[in-house]
Write a protein that holds these residues in place. Structure first.
Motif, PDB file in Angstrom:
ATOM      1  N   PRO A  66       0.841  -1.205   0.000  1.00  0.00           N
ATOM      2  CA  PRO A  66       0.000   0.000   0.000  1.00  0.00           C
ATOM      3  C   PRO A  66       0.873   1.251   0.000  1.00  0.00           C
ATOM      4  O   PRO A  66       1.905   1.303   0.678  1.00  0.00           O
ATOM      5  CB  PRO A  66      -0.801  -0.124   1.305  1.00  0.00           C
ATOM      6  CG  PRO A  66       0.013  -1.016   2.180  1.00  0.00           C
ATOM      7  CD  PRO A  66       0.763  -1.945   1.277  1.00  0.00           C
ATOM      8  N   ASN A  81      -6.024   5.253   1.107  1.00  0.00           N
ATOM      9  CA  ASN A  81      -6.141   4.071   0.265  1.00  0.00           C
ATOM     10  C   ASN A  81      -7.445   3.355   0.596  1.00  0.00           C
ATOM     11  O   ASN A  81      -7.961   3.481   1.712  1.00  0.00           O
ATOM     12  CB  ASN A  81      -4.972   3.108   0.490  1.00  0.00           C
ATOM     13  CG  ASN A  81      -3.627   3.751   0.205  1.00  0.00           C
ATOM     14  OD1 ASN A  81      -3.424   4.320  -0.856  1.00  0.00           O
ATOM     15  ND2 ASN A  81      -2.713   3.679   1.164  1.00  0.00           N
ATOM     16  N   TYR A  82      -7.965   2.598  -0.337  1.00  0.00           N
ATOM     17  CA  TYR A  82      -9.143   1.783  -0.060  1.00  0.00           C
ATOM     18  C   TYR A  82      -8.903   0.378  -0.608  1.00  0.00           C
ATOM     19  O   TYR A  82      -8.171   0.197  -1.581  1.00  0.00           O
ATOM     20  CB  TYR A  82     -10.403   2.404  -0.663  1.00  0.00           C
ATOM     21  CG  TYR A  82     -10.487   2.359  -2.166  1.00  0.00           C
ATOM     22  CD1 TYR A  82     -11.112   1.302  -2.835  1.00  0.00           C
ATOM     23  CD2 TYR A  82      -9.942   3.385  -2.946  1.00  0.00           C
ATOM     24  CE1 TYR A  82     -11.187   1.265  -4.213  1.00  0.00           C
ATOM     25  CE2 TYR A  82     -10.014   3.359  -4.325  1.00  0.00           C
ATOM     26  CZ  TYR A  82     -10.645   2.292  -4.957  1.00  0.00           C
ATOM     27  OH  TYR A  82     -10.708   2.257  -6.322  1.00  0.00           O
ATOM     28  N   PRO A  83      -9.507  -0.643   0.042  1.00  0.00           N
ATOM     29  CA  PRO A  83      -9.291  -2.026  -0.418  1.00  0.00           C
ATOM     30  C   PRO A  83      -9.941  -2.266  -1.772  1.00  0.00           C
ATOM     31  O   PRO A  83     -11.072  -1.843  -2.023  1.00  0.00           O
ATOM     32  CB  PRO A  83      -9.937  -2.877   0.680  1.00  0.00           C
ATOM     33  CG  PRO A  83     -10.908  -1.962   1.352  1.00  0.00           C
ATOM     34  CD  PRO A  83     -10.341  -0.588   1.247  1.00  0.00           C
ATOM     35  N   SER A  84      -9.222  -2.952  -2.626  1.00  0.00           N
ATOM     36  CA  SER A  84      -9.689  -3.205  -3.984  1.00  0.00           C
ATOM     37  C   SER A  84      -9.228  -4.594  -4.421  1.00  0.00           C
ATOM     38  O   SER A  84      -8.268  -5.138  -3.866  1.00  0.00           O
ATOM     39  CB  SER A  84      -9.153  -2.128  -4.933  1.00  0.00           C
ATOM     40  OG  SER A  84      -9.432  -2.431  -6.276  1.00  0.00           O
ATOM     41  N   THR A  85      -9.907  -5.143  -5.406  1.00  0.00           N
ATOM     42  CA  THR A  85      -9.520  -6.433  -5.974  1.00  0.00           C
ATOM     43  C   THR A  85      -9.300  -6.277  -7.467  1.00  0.00           C
ATOM     44  O   THR A  85     -10.104  -5.646  -8.161  1.00  0.00           O
ATOM     45  CB  THR A  85     -10.617  -7.494  -5.730  1.00  0.00           C
ATOM     46  OG1 THR A  85     -10.833  -7.633  -4.328  1.00  0.00           O
ATOM     47  CG2 THR A  85     -10.203  -8.845  -6.312  1.00  0.00           C
ATOM     48  N   ASP A 134      -9.622  -3.056 -10.004  1.00  0.00           N
ATOM     49  CA  ASP A 134     -10.802  -2.616  -9.243  1.00  0.00           C
ATOM     50  C   ASP A 134     -12.073  -3.261  -9.789  1.00  0.00           C
ATOM     51  O   ASP A 134     -13.039  -2.583 -10.144  1.00  0.00           O
ATOM     52  CB  ASP A 134     -10.907  -1.088  -9.301  1.00  0.00           C
ATOM     53  CG  ASP A 134     -11.666  -0.534  -8.098  1.00  0.00           C
ATOM     54  OD1 ASP A 134     -11.690  -1.206  -7.060  1.00  0.00           O
ATOM     55  OD2 ASP A 134     -12.233   0.568  -8.219  1.00  0.00           O
ATOM     56  N   ASP A 157      -5.811  -8.990  -3.983  1.00  0.00           N
ATOM     57  CA  ASP A 157      -6.277  -7.878  -3.164  1.00  0.00           C
ATOM     58  C   ASP A 157      -5.179  -6.824  -3.073  1.00  0.00           C
ATOM     59  O   ASP A 157      -3.996  -7.153  -2.899  1.00  0.00           O
ATOM     60  CB  ASP A 157      -6.647  -8.361  -1.763  1.00  0.00           C
ATOM     61  CG  ASP A 157      -7.847  -9.303  -1.784  1.00  0.00           C
ATOM     62  OD1 ASP A 157      -8.699  -9.123  -2.668  1.00  0.00           O
ATOM     63  OD2 ASP A 157      -7.906 -10.197  -0.920  1.00  0.00           O
ATOM     64  N   GLU A 158      -5.575  -5.562  -3.201  1.00  0.00           N
ATOM     65  CA  GLU A 158      -4.602  -4.475  -3.128  1.00  0.00           C
ATOM     66  C   GLU A 158      -5.255  -3.230  -2.562  1.00  0.00           C
ATOM     67  O   GLU A 158      -6.481  -3.159  -2.396  1.00  0.00           O
ATOM     68  CB  GLU A 158      -4.021  -4.185  -4.514  1.00  0.00           C
ATOM     69  CG  GLU A 158      -5.062  -3.880  -5.580  1.00  0.00           C
ATOM     70  CD  GLU A 158      -4.435  -3.730  -6.958  1.00  0.00           C
ATOM     71  OE1 GLU A 158      -3.381  -3.098  -7.052  1.00  0.00           O
ATOM     72  OE2 GLU A 158      -5.017  -4.252  -7.923  1.00  0.00           O
ATOM     73  N   GLN A 159      -4.422  -2.258  -2.244  1.00  0.00           N
ATOM     74  CA  GLN A 159      -4.880  -0.959  -1.763  1.00  0.00           C
ATOM     75  C   GLN A 159      -4.780   0.046  -2.907  1.00  0.00           C
ATOM     76  O   GLN A 159      -3.720   0.184  -3.522  1.00  0.00           O
ATOM     77  CB  GLN A 159      -4.027  -0.492  -0.586  1.00  0.00           C
ATOM     78  CG  GLN A 159      -4.106  -1.388   0.633  1.00  0.00           C
ATOM     79  CD  GLN A 159      -5.430  -1.241   1.357  1.00  0.00           C
ATOM     80  OE1 GLN A 159      -5.902  -0.139   1.605  1.00  0.00           O
ATOM     81  NE2 GLN A 159      -6.056  -2.373   1.673  1.00  0.00           N
ATOM     82  N   ARG A 160      -5.877   0.718  -3.188  1.00  0.00           N
ATOM     83  CA  ARG A 160      -5.893   1.674  -4.291  1.00  0.00           C
ATOM     84  C   ARG A 160      -6.078   3.085  -3.759  1.00  0.00           C
ATOM     85  O   ARG A 160      -6.683   3.306  -2.715  1.00  0.00           O
ATOM     86  CB  ARG A 160      -7.007   1.308  -5.271  1.00  0.00           C
ATOM     87  CG  ARG A 160      -6.870   1.993  -6.612  1.00  0.00           C
ATOM     88  CD  ARG A 160      -7.772   1.322  -7.629  1.00  0.00           C
ATOM     89  NE  ARG A 160      -7.370  -0.057  -7.864  1.00  0.00           N
ATOM     90  CZ  ARG A 160      -6.341  -0.411  -8.613  1.00  0.00           C
ATOM     91  NH1 ARG A 160      -5.587   0.508  -9.189  1.00  0.00           N
ATOM     92  NH2 ARG A 160      -6.040  -1.675  -8.782  1.00  0.00           N
TER      93      ARG A 160
END
Length: 634
Positions: A66, A81-85, A134, A157-160
């Motif tokens: 992140p 940041n927000y959680p994203s896939t 996303d 899963d990542e932080q965007r």
């Protein structure tokens, strides 16, 4: 028996020693080649083939770090940041017939998938590549439901990035995006990156990308011949990026954004004591959230086709004639050269020089240096420019940073132009005409500057000639060597002190205070009661001759204002550019809104501090104004 012996002797005589040796050598060479091949295959190439075999059995799944968050000077969150896939594609398992099915399930076109495959064609086959960022819940459900039929699809899963809405502080913080092929091919800064990695592309995100991006990790998983995960081997944890605190004050930034709403231009505010940027707004703006996922063609086209250039940070990139704000630099030059002290003119709406009449907005009558600044009398400064000459004007302009970058820690800063005889000969191979000097004297002609340049110059003059290095990152967050690297990356005129006599300094700052506090001042409608507010207006023509009453907005002058509080050794300074805003006093009103927000906040802090002191001590300290008022003439 004798016959057989004779035949054997004949055959032995036919096989000559030369042929025998040649055959023996050929056999040796063949054996050497075979042994060498076996050696290369089984010994020298063992690691390569082992790695290839492992790649068929072990897969590295990236774990994305992140990015560090961005805060204002008081620790309030600006960028989160927000959680994203995201969906990744395992190319070694892709079958041509799967592509249309994948495209339909992920709401892509076949051409988009083919373009992605082409983009990553140089990457190792076993390396997963990002197919769609996303993804939505229904797209996640599609991937999960088709795991057996489409083993080439995987999710990560990542932080965007999550930026403020409505383009708030967009030009300052910047945006992130994928590393492009052009960046990899042409920019050595991205040599260590892989295609598809996310990097800062503008603003703070770009300047401090090395701190913000962190370090990606990975998971090693065991897969079977169908690519299905059947076990885990190990992992390398991702290292999150470093959080950063900017010098920006969200309250002052909000005031600047609100003042500029619905207009084209820029507002930038600074602490002249330190060079810390307190606010920076540019209009029109853009939505950096659009860049944090794959940018749509429609949005990109709307940005590119906008004639007002939303991606341009006008606070540091708009290079325009500064108009009458340049008269403060002219005043310094005239006073320091002992020309302006005794200069008096009788303004009758203009004056003639070199056979040409140069107009002034009003008939000011008798004007000296004390009234020339609040009047903003063109006739006085035409005369002063005539007496100084262009090279002397250029000398003082360059000393105050005009025609040079300030070195602010933001990318793509513009330098502007400080013209001179040498400059014109070098760039146009023409001699300088004396009449051109007259126009430069009022901030027109070839001279151009950015809002930040004017802010630094005029607030530096008000600080006794001390010019600071503007910066947006609060100190103490990066190692010294990186701080030096940033300054090397964004070179400017540096911190400097311009010799300025106390008498001249007081005269100029008092005259600037009269611009806003005296009825004769060009910015008197913007005066603030109880606040020592000084500054200088500028009305810069964008076409030859000011078209009064014109209904064509594009021909109206640009409105400038640079102001500060208090008038001497200011704690806060602000520059405003309102493109086609007509008169400079219109920009002065915008600056007054920002100055007022700053002063009210300082007074509120001062009041809260004294309230605490009153609780702790038997007697409260006496009340005093947060911003001192210096009477004119002192």
């Amino acid at each position: 028996m004798e016959t057989n012996s004779s035949s054997l002797r004949d055959r032995e005589e036919k096989l000559s020693p030369v042929k025998l040796h040649a055959a023996q050598y050929a056999i040796v060479v063949i054996l050497v080649v075979l042994v060498s091949g076996l050696w290369n295959l089984q010994v020298l190439g063992a690691e390569n083939y082992k790695a290839a075999a492992e790649a068929n059995r072990i897969r590295k799944v990236p774990v994305l770090a992140p990015r560090g968050r961005i805060f204002d000077r008081e620790g309030r969150l600006i960028v989160d940041n927000y959680p994203s896939t995201s969906c990744y594609l395992l190319r070694e398992q892709v079958k041509a017939g799967d592509i249309p099915v994948i495209a339909a399930g992920l709401h892509l076109t076949v051409d988009q998938i083919q373009a992605t495959l082409k983009h990553f064609q140089t990457a190792p086959k076993y390396q997963p590549i990002p197919l769609k960022q996303d993804i939505t819940p229904d797209e996640q459900a599609f991937i999960e439901a088709h795991k057996n039929e489409l083993p080439e699809l995987d999710t990560i899963d990542e932080q965007r990035r999550l930026y403020p809405r409505d383009g708030f502080a967009a030009h300052l913080v910047g945006y992130v995006g994928e590393v492009s092929e052009q960046m990899l091919a042409n920019d050595p800064r991205y040599a260590a990156y892989d295609p598809g990695q996310v990097v800062g592309r503008s603003g703070v995100e770009q300047t401090y990308d090395a701190l913000l991006r962190g370090e990606d990790g990975y998971r090693e998983v065991i897969v079977n011949s169908h690519g299905k995960e059947v076990g885990k081997l190990g992992q390398k944890l991702a290292v999150p990026g470093q959080d950063l605190r900017l010098s920006i004050d969200l309250d002052i930034q909000r005031a600047a954004e609100q003042a500029l709403e619905g207009k084209n231009g820029a507002i930038v505010a600074m602490d002249p004591h330190t060079g810390e940027i307190i606010a920076m707004a540019s209009r029109p703006t853009f939505d950096p959230n659009q860049f944090s996922v794959r940018l749509t063609q429609s949005y990109w086209s709307s940005i590119l086709n906008n004639p007002n250039h939303p991606l341009l940070n006008k606070a540091i990139q708009a290079q325009l004639a500064p108009g009458s704000t340049f008269k403060i630099i002219m005043s310094v030059a005239g006073l320091q050269e002992n020309v302006a002290q005794d200069l008096k003119v009788n303004c009758q709406g203009g004056a003639s020089f070199y056979g040409h009449f140069y107009g002034c907005d009003r008939h000011h009558g008798g004007v000296n240096i004390n009234t020339a600044i609040p009047y903003s009398c063109d006739t006085f400064y035409y005369t002063l420019a005539y007496k100084l000459g262009i090279d002397k004007i250029a000398q003082y302009g360059r000393e105050m940073g005009i025609g040079q970058k300030t070195g602010i820690d933001l990318p793509e800063e513009a330098a502007g132009i400080m013209p001179s005889e040498q400059w014109k000969m070098k760039n146009y191979h023409q001699k300088w005409f004396a009449g051109e000097t007259i126009s430069v004297g009022i901030g027109q002609g070839a001279v151009t500057a950015t809002p930040l340049q004017l802010l630094r110059a005029l607030s530096g003059i008000a600080s006794g000639g001390v010019l600071r290095w503007p910066h947006v990152l609060l100190p103490g967050q990066v190692p010294a060597e990186m701080q030096n690297a940033v300054r090397d990356t964004f070179p400017g005129s540096g911190e400097k002190t311009i010799p300025l006599s106390t008498e001249n300094w007081q005269l100029i700052t008092d005259a600037m205070a009269n611009v806003t506090s005296s009825p004769i001042g060009t910015a008197y409608p913007a005066h603030l009661e109880g606040i020592d507010f000084a500054g200088k207006t500028g009305t810069a023509d964008v076409v030859s001759g000011r078209q009064k009453g014109s209904k064509n907005k594009d021909t109206l002058p640009n409105a400038w204002f640079v102001g500060m509080t208090p008038r001497r050794n200011p704690d806060f300074a602000v520059a405003v550019l309102w493109e086609h805003g007509y008169w400079g006093n219109n920009s002065a009103r915008l600056a007054a809104q920002v100055i007022d927000a700053y002063v009210e906040k300082q007074r509120a802090k001062d009041h809260n501090l004294r309230t605490v002191e009153a609780v702790k001590t038997p007697e409260a300290a006496p009340e005093k104004a947060a911003v001192p008022v210096v009477p004119a003439g002192q």
